[in-house]
Design an enzyme around this catalytic site. Sequence first.
Site, PDB file in Angstrom:
ATOM      1  CE  LYS A  63       0.690   0.462 -40.591  1.00 41.36           C
ATOM      2  NZ  LYS A  63      -0.043   0.383 -39.371  1.00 41.36           N
ATOM      3  CD  GLU A  91      -2.921  -1.154   2.297  1.00 43.32           C
ATOM      4  OE1 GLU A  91      -2.718  -0.403   3.278  1.00 43.32           O
ATOM      5  OE2 GLU A  91      -3.844  -1.993   2.262  1.00 43.32           O
ATOM      6  CB  THR A  95       4.219   3.629 -33.636  1.00 39.66           C
ATOM      7  OG1 THR A  95       3.231   2.831 -33.022  1.00 39.66           O
ATOM      8  CG2 THR A  95       3.582   4.641 -34.568  1.00 39.66           C
ATOM      9  CG  ASP A 130       3.551   9.147 -32.147  1.00 43.03           C
ATOM     10  OD1 ASP A 130       2.494   9.783 -32.019  1.00 43.03           O
ATOM     11  OD2 ASP A 130       3.585   7.929 -32.389  1.00 43.03           O
ATOM     12  CG  ASP A 184      -0.455   7.756 -36.126  1.00 44.68           C
ATOM     13  OD1 ASP A 184      -0.680   8.936 -35.770  1.00 44.68           O
ATOM     14  OD2 ASP A 184      -0.130   6.869 -35.311  1.00 44.68           O
TER      15      ASP A 184
END
Length: 295
Positions: free
Chosen positions: A192, A36, A227, A219, A169
């Site tokens: 792609k 904890e 990636t 990115d 991307d």
Amino acid sequence: MIIVGGPASNNIDLEIARIMNIPQITLEYKTFPDGESYIRYPVEKVKLSKETVVIVQSLYPPQDKHFLELLLAISTAKDLGAEEVVAVVPYLAYARQDKRFRAGEAISVNVILKSIEFAGADRFITIDIHKEESLKVLSIPYKNLTAMKELAKYLAERNYENPVILAPDRGAISLAKDIANILNTEYDYIIKVRDKITGEVRAEAKTLDIKDKTVIIVDDIISTGGTMALAARCSLASGAKTVVAVCTHALLVGNALDRLRESGVSDIIATNSVPSPVSKVSVASVVAEYLQSII
Ligand code: R5P
């Protein structure tokens, strides 16, 4: 205003306090034998009552533990009489699980953000969150800052030959655009493409000719490096002279660094939102500048 460094502040709190010339305290913390978490404000050093308390805690791994420590810190600051609690979370973990990709899944980012608000945060600040729209779940004021200006400054000092900026991307195109605008270069994103005859899938810049260029791929996150490595390989296959990998949050899970180097990346640059061997750019000034504007 008091700056509080949580167990996962990566010293960003110290830098913010120095830039703003305001008091800073570091939370005491430990883990009990059963696992904890424990945190404590050193109240003998500073009183939180009627103060704006800015808690800096990034959610890099172990993210669940760091998240719980953040909730404990927020809630306790409120208990101790803080007038306003500002949660500064440079890297927001779970941000990529922002929808139900499969029926029945948790929309994790909503749970994380709602919990931060429920714990008592009056304001939320993060940096280059995976998708800014995720923040709309909050009913407190929020801000998604960007480290692109600081990263661009660092890149400018490197004087790369013929630089162009690529997003791996479409989702990261706004990051590429921000850096390109500052460096005054062209930018694009990678798509792609499936070869109609062989069926083979390859990746290439959508429209830009990157032959003989220094390709800077940007990115939000490098996690496993998959990636970025794919984007680097396809940039080199398209004739890029050099590939530089840039991101805000370098999680670098497992052998990500080796993977990137093997893909041909010659330099990797990230911020200190996550501690790593490539965390070369600090986000402290971006946060300090914003805090200054809301005081
Ligand atoms: C995905 O949409 C993100 O923007 C990153 O591209 C991704 O999370 C990076 O992960 P990895 O390094 O594991 O490929």
